[in-house]
Design a protein around this motif. Structure first.
Motif, short mmCIF file in Angstrom:
data_model
loop_
_atom_site.label_atom_id
_atom_site.label_comp_id
_atom_site.label_asym_id
_atom_site.label_seq_id
_atom_site.Cartn_x
_atom_site.Cartn_y
_atom_site.Cartn_z
N GLN A 1 0.56 -1.11 -0.14
CA GLN A 1 0.28 -0.28 -0.15
C GLN A 1 1.04 1.25 -0.30
OE1 GLN A 1 -3.67 -0.27 0.32
NE2 GLN A 1 -3.19 -1.64 -0.67
N ARG A 2 2.38 1.28 0.81
CA ARG A 2 2.92 2.69 0.45
C ARG A 2 3.24 2.64 -1.24
NH1 ARG A 2 5.70 5.56 4.72
NH2 ARG A 2 7.63 6.20 3.76
N ILE A 3 3.76 1.61 -1.16
CA ILE A 3 4.82 2.06 -2.74
C ILE A 3 3.45 2.66 -3.52
CG2 ILE A 3 5.40 1.24 -5.38
CD1 ILE A 3 7.15 -0.91 -3.14
N GLU A 4 2.37 2.00 -3.67
CA GLU A 4 1.03 2.77 -4.65
C GLU A 4 0.35 3.99 -4.06
OE1 GLU A 4 -2.83 3.45 -5.90
OE2 GLU A 4 -2.91 3.49 -3.50
N LYS A 5 0.68 4.27 -2.82
CA LYS A 5 0.16 5.74 -2.41
C LYS A 5 1.40 6.66 -2.97
CE LYS A 5 -0.23 5.10 2.02
NZ LYS A 5 -0.39 3.83 3.14
N VAL A 6 2.63 6.57 -2.41
CA VAL A 6 3.77 7.06 -3.45
C VAL A 6 3.46 7.05 -4.79
CG1 VAL A 6 5.99 7.48 -3.56
CG2 VAL A 6 5.09 6.66 -1.21
N CYS A 7 3.43 6.24 -4.89
CA CYS A 7 3.81 6.29 -6.99
C CYS A 7 2.25 7.09 -7.58
CB CYS A 7 3.24 5.40 -7.83
SG CYS A 7 5.15 3.79 -7.63
N ARG A 8 0.57 6.62 -6.66
CA ARG A 8 0.01 7.67 -6.79
C ARG A 8 -0.54 9.07 -7.22
NH1 ARG A 8 -5.26 5.42 -9.14
NH2 ARG A 8 -4.55 3.91 -8.42
N THR A 9 0.69 9.71 -5.97
CA THR A 9 0.35 11.09 -5.43
C THR A 9 1.54 11.72 -6.50
OG1 THR A 9 -0.01 10.82 -2.92
CG2 THR A 9 1.48 12.23 -3.91
N LEU A 10 2.08 10.97 -7.01
CA LEU A 10 3.22 11.67 -7.82
C LEU A 10 2.90 11.32 -9.01
CD1 LEU A 10 7.06 9.46 -6.46
CD2 LEU A 10 6.06 11.99 -6.01
N TYR A 11 2.57 9.91 -9.37
CA TYR A 11 1.79 10.52 -10.90
C TYR A 11 0.47 11.55 -11.31
CZ TYR A 11 -1.52 8.92 -14.42
OH TYR A 11 -2.21 8.70 -15.94
N ASN B 1 -2.06 14.59 4.35
CA ASN B 1 -1.05 15.69 5.29
C ASN B 1 0.38 14.59 5.04
OD1 ASN B 1 -3.02 16.56 6.30
ND2 ASN B 1 -2.66 15.87 8.06
N GLU B 2 0.26 13.08 4.79
CA GLU B 2 1.51 13.01 4.40
C GLU B 2 2.14 13.24 2.91
OE1 GLU B 2 4.04 11.27 7.09
OE2 GLU B 2 1.81 12.25 8.22
N GLU B 3 1.85 13.42 1.67
CA GLU B 3 1.92 13.52 0.90
C GLU B 3 2.28 15.26 0.70
OE1 GLU B 3 -1.53 12.87 -1.97
OE2 GLU B 3 -2.42 13.94 -0.91
N ILE B 4 1.83 16.18 1.19
CA ILE B 4 2.41 16.94 0.78
C ILE B 4 4.65 16.98 1.00
CG2 ILE B 4 2.51 19.37 2.05
CD1 ILE B 4 -0.02 19.49 2.80
N LYS B 5 4.70 16.28 2.10
CA LYS B 5 5.81 16.33 2.88
C LYS B 5 6.87 15.73 1.28
CE LYS B 5 5.14 14.27 6.85
NZ LYS B 5 5.57 13.79 7.74
N LEU B 6 6.17 14.13 1.09
CA LEU B 6 6.87 13.98 0.22
C LEU B 6 6.74 14.08 -1.27
CD1 LEU B 6 6.91 10.41 -1.09
CD2 LEU B 6 4.78 11.17 -2.25
N LEU B 7 5.79 15.49 -1.19
CA LEU B 7 5.76 16.48 -2.54
C LEU B 7 7.03 17.45 -3.04
CD1 LEU B 7 2.21 16.31 -3.38
CD2 LEU B 7 4.37 15.55 -5.35
N GLN B 8 7.32 17.73 -1.43
CA GLN B 8 8.81 18.18 -0.66
C GLN B 8 9.91 17.77 -1.36
OE1 GLN B 8 7.68 19.54 2.51
NE2 GLN B 8 6.39 21.46 2.94
N VAL B 9 10.32 16.47 -1.04
CA VAL B 9 11.08 15.74 -1.17
C VAL B 9 11.44 15.38 -2.84
CG1 VAL B 9 12.39 13.41 -0.97
CG2 VAL B 9 11.05 14.40 1.36
N PHE B 10 9.92 15.09 -3.26
CA PHE B 10 10.53 14.30 -4.56
C PHE B 10 10.82 16.20 -6.25
CE2 PHE B 10 9.36 10.61 -3.87
CZ PHE B 10 10.49 9.53 -4.70
N GLU B 11 10.53 17.56 -5.45
CA GLU B 11 10.59 18.72 -5.67
C GLU B 11 12.21 19.03 -5.33
OE1 GLU B 11 8.06 21.00 -3.86
OE2 GLU B 11 6.23 20.01 -5.35
N LYS B 12 12.61 18.63 -4.82
CA LYS B 12 14.02 18.98 -3.88
C LYS B 12 14.91 17.98 -4.70
CE LYS B 12 13.71 20.57 1.30
NZ LYS B 12 13.79 19.99 1.78
N ALA B 13 14.43 16.65 -5.27
CA ALA B 13 15.53 15.64 -6.46
C ALA B 13 14.84 16.27 -7.21
CB ALA B 13 15.08 14.35 -5.70
N SER B 14 14.35 16.85 -7.94
CA SER B 14 13.54 17.63 -8.75
C SER B 14 15.50 18.95 -9.79
CB SER B 14 12.59 17.64 -9.58
OG SER B 14 12.40 17.71 -10.47
#
Length: 366
Positions: A17-27, A350-363
């Motif tokens: 479920q974690r991978i599914e949620k992360v990938c969906r948020t990014l997508y 609430n968690e995906e906000i932090k996730l997107l910040q990490v990937f924005e920095k990586a980007s």
């Protein structure tokens, strides 16, 4: 231009479920996402809005499967990644090929540690533990972008390797809770998850000797299932304990809100368990069911913030029964205000906000 992300994991992807949620948020936030897993433990049909593939493994043992997967994953990533790619490795058992290719192409790597892999109970004291520890020690201090599933894990990695990991808890998406709380008779205690050692399941089975008018339902499968089924027969508790087998995520989501009490009473089976915040705690909160919890740091922390259940004194069957009884006496309705507050705070939105910040920095580092 949004970048391409290649997510990889030693997983058949179906129930993760974690991978599914992360990938969906990014997508859903305009990244081009591709997911790579393997067929270890089956390759059940699934549909995702982004491309995914499973590397076929011929290995018969887990030990050789790790080597085979890492070798094949490296070659897959080599074919698919370019200078506009962000690599995203899930757990230590998929990190090496991602790390090597990130270095080779000079592209960012995001490492998601779902647990402390090198301290998992299954490898305690084994030769393989030395190997995983060595790999962790060599690679983790050099990683720029890291996320992990609990504050306890983040502190452990910081102390051990000086790395700052962003905490992204494996919370479910927010549920609009409109179910009528059922008047169950007998009352239902639920365990959901993998049937592994150190989960307190055997102790909860024995606790049923001290509980009347309660049925213990175990939803899941795993290496200890047969042993625990035999324990139920030996203790003559067949009328009080039911094994439901492995349920589809959507079926489990429907069932969880219909029970009276959930449980997450992990034992201290090493540092990975000690600092964990099990999914079942966050799933139970989202389903608005009170929980009996272990006296471990992350669960204590949630209980301090929200009165969502009872912490067991110890893992004696009588203590477990006492905690269950305490919840049933108070009644599920009386836990609802605190569960509602916790559910609004501990959710994926609430968690995906932090996730997107990490990937924005990586980007931005590309």
């Amino acid at each position: 231009m949004r970048k391409k992300i290649i997510t990889s994991a030693f997983s058949n992807l179906y129930t993760d479920q974690r991978i599914e949620k992360v990938c969906r948020t990014l997508y859903e936030n305009s990244y081009t996402v591709e997911l790579i897993g393997n067929n270890w433990g089956g390759a059940e049909k699934m549909s995702r809005p982004y491309p995914f593939s499973r590397i076929p493994l011929i290995s018969k043992s887990l030990k050789t499967a790790y080597f085979e997967f890492n070798w094949k994953l490296y070659h897959e990533l080599k074919k698919k990644a370019d200078e506009n790619t962000i690599l995203h490795a899930n757990d230590l058992d998929a990190l090496l090929p991602n790390y090597l290719l990130a270095k080779k192409l000079n592209i960012p790597l995001v490492f998601d540690s779902h647990e402390i892999f090198s301290e998992m109970p299954a490898i305690q004291g084994k030769m393989s533990q030395k190997l995983w520890r060595y790999l962790e020690k060599k690679l983790v201090p050099d990683i720029q972008f890291m996320i992990t599933a609990s504050a306890g894990y983040a502190n452990w990695f910081k102390t051990k390797y000086g790395i700052n990991a962003t905490v992204i808890q494996n919370a479910p998406r927010k549920l609009d809770f409109k179910i009528e709380i059922p008047e169950n008779n007998p009352k239902i205690l639920l365990y959901q998850g993998v049937i592994n050692p150190f989960r307190g399941i055997d102790k909860a089975i024995l606790a049923m000797h001290h509980l009347d008018g309660v049925i213990f339902k175990v939803a899941g499968d795993g290496p200890m299932k047969k042993e625990y089924e035999e324990l139920v027969i030996k203790e003559n508790l067949q009328d009080k304990v039911q094994f439901l087998g492995k349920l589809l995520p959507e079926d489990l989501r429907k069932m969880t809100p219909t029970v009276d009490c959930g449980m997450s009473i992990e034992e201290n089976g090493g540092e990975s368990y000690f600092y964990s915040l099990p999914n079942k705690v966050l799933d139970g909160i989202q389903a608005r069911i009170p929980l009996i919890l272990s006296n471990l740091p992350e669960m204590q922390n949630i209980k301090r913030q929200f009165d969502i259940g009872e912490i067991i004194k110890d893992h004696q069957p009588k203590s477990i029964a006492e905690a269950v009884r305490s919840i049933l006496n108070k009644g599920r309705k009386n836990y609802q205000p605190e569960l509602e507050k916790a559910a609004n705070f501990l959710c994926w939105e609430n968690e995906e906000i932090k996730l997107l910040q990490v990937f924005e920095k990586a980007s931005a580092s590309l």
